[in-house]
Design an enzyme around this catalytic site. Sequence first.
Site, PDB file in Angstrom:
ATOM      1  N   HIS A  92     -24.290 -23.235  24.000  1.00 39.04           N
ATOM      2  CA  HIS A  92     -24.009 -24.562  24.536  1.00 39.04           C
ATOM      3  C   HIS A  92     -23.745 -24.499  26.035  1.00 39.04           C
ATOM      4  O   HIS A  92     -23.383 -23.455  26.595  1.00 39.04           O
ATOM      5  CB  HIS A  92     -22.815 -25.214  23.813  1.00 39.04           C
ATOM      6  CG  HIS A  92     -21.469 -24.768  24.304  1.00 39.04           C
ATOM      7  ND1 HIS A  92     -20.847 -25.329  25.400  1.00 39.04           N
ATOM      8  CD2 HIS A  92     -20.617 -23.820  23.859  1.00 39.04           C
ATOM      9  CE1 HIS A  92     -19.670 -24.761  25.589  1.00 39.04           C
ATOM     10  NE2 HIS A  92     -19.508 -23.819  24.677  1.00 39.04           N
ATOM     11  N   CYS A  93     -23.929 -25.661  26.679  1.00 38.46           N
ATOM     12  CA  CYS A  93     -23.586 -25.835  28.095  1.00 38.46           C
ATOM     13  C   CYS A  93     -22.712 -27.083  28.199  1.00 38.46           C
ATOM     14  O   CYS A  93     -21.965 -27.393  27.275  1.00 38.46           O
ATOM     15  CB  CYS A  93     -24.831 -25.915  28.967  1.00 38.46           C
ATOM     16  SG  CYS A  93     -25.987 -27.236  28.520  1.00 38.46           S
ATOM     17  N   TRP A  94     -22.780 -27.798  29.312  1.00 42.00           N
ATOM     18  CA  TRP A  94     -21.920 -28.972  29.485  1.00 42.00           C
ATOM     19  C   TRP A  94     -22.395 -30.154  28.660  1.00 42.00           C
ATOM     20  O   TRP A  94     -21.645 -30.735  27.881  1.00 42.00           O
ATOM     21  CB  TRP A  94     -21.843 -29.325  30.964  1.00 42.00           C
ATOM     22  CG  TRP A  94     -21.210 -30.654  31.278  1.00 42.00           C
ATOM     23  CD1 TRP A  94     -21.779 -31.692  31.944  1.00 42.00           C
ATOM     24  CD2 TRP A  94     -19.881 -31.104  30.942  1.00 42.00           C
ATOM     25  NE1 TRP A  94     -20.905 -32.755  32.041  1.00 42.00           N
ATOM     26  CE2 TRP A  94     -19.722 -32.415  31.434  1.00 42.00           C
ATOM     27  CE3 TRP A  94     -18.818 -30.518  30.265  1.00 42.00           C
ATOM     28  CZ2 TRP A  94     -18.554 -33.144  31.271  1.00 42.00           C
ATOM     29  CZ3 TRP A  94     -17.634 -31.258  30.101  1.00 42.00           C
ATOM     30  CH2 TRP A  94     -17.523 -32.555  30.606  1.00 42.00           C
TER      31      TRP A  94
END
Length: 343
Positions: A92-94
């Site tokens: 995941h990222c932002w």
Amino acid sequence: MEKITPEELSTNFVDWPLIDVRTPAEFAIGHIPGALNLPLFSNEERVVVGTLYKQVSPQAALLKGLEFSGAKMAWYVTQANAFAPGGKAVVHCWRGGQRSGSLSWLLSFSGMKTRTLEGGYKKYRNYIHQEFSARAIRSVVLGGATGSGKTKILLELAQQGEQILDLEGIARHKGSAFGGLGEEDQPSFEQFENNLFQAFQQLDPNRRVWIENESKAIGRVYQPDEFWEQFRHSSLIDLQIPLDRRIAHLVDVYAAYPKEDLMSAFLKIYKKLGGLQYQQACDAIEHGDYAQAAAIGLRYYDKSYSHANEKCNFNPVFTLPVQKESFVDIATQLIEFANKNGL
């Protein structure tokens, strides 16, 4: 590219390593408990890419991002395999966009089984606040004026098989001007919420959970609004422990700390105590009369405790005179009292 929701992350994918590809700076502010940081960009690279995106074009930002990340592709794969030796991971990222998508593609291409977190860390943060509102817990607040030994009693309740939520342990702070003594640095406000949710979601809603009476602020972190609303409308059992026993407990807990640290803590409540009482407390510490210093501190904290309770809407409220001596016996007495009153 398969995506999962934050709810699925907490249920069906708890055994999958979680790889957070945001920058080290983003990760330090707050991250999902247990996540491992494998940054696609360094802090400085992220600034360059973001500036190009805003001031030039998305295409220019993409090309610069490829330039930064292309040379590190082998490192990403090697590090990811070290993080997830079983060959599967959630990435995941932002926002669940290009950063997590690109790294997930690379890891899948290298032979790993991956999922991406839909909406990324931002959606996870929204999810935990929704859950604090939606999940009702059968909470019993353990009250008692400063020096009652509530934390030790709370931990003893856990030893006797009760559910607890240790807010001070999660906050790494004992909740007063003296609360940081002997503790590690507090987590960020954001990380405190994440860590609190990790403990919160593991609670069985069909069983009572004991929570120590706290102000909304615990050191420099705060109970989330949604959780605080549940907390302040809980049942309260207020322990009535004699002053001399409370003073003795405070001496036992704090007398081992350096005198300078204790005086610095008193300085934080200087305005509340007044100059004369502050000086009397410091003089008592200097001469090793920790009981006198504790008694002076309680003149403020006993008033503060009463005022804090008035601001809450605890219902029902019980007072429990404590006749037992040991924390083990007090915990047993509390369990018997809670059972008798249907808490």
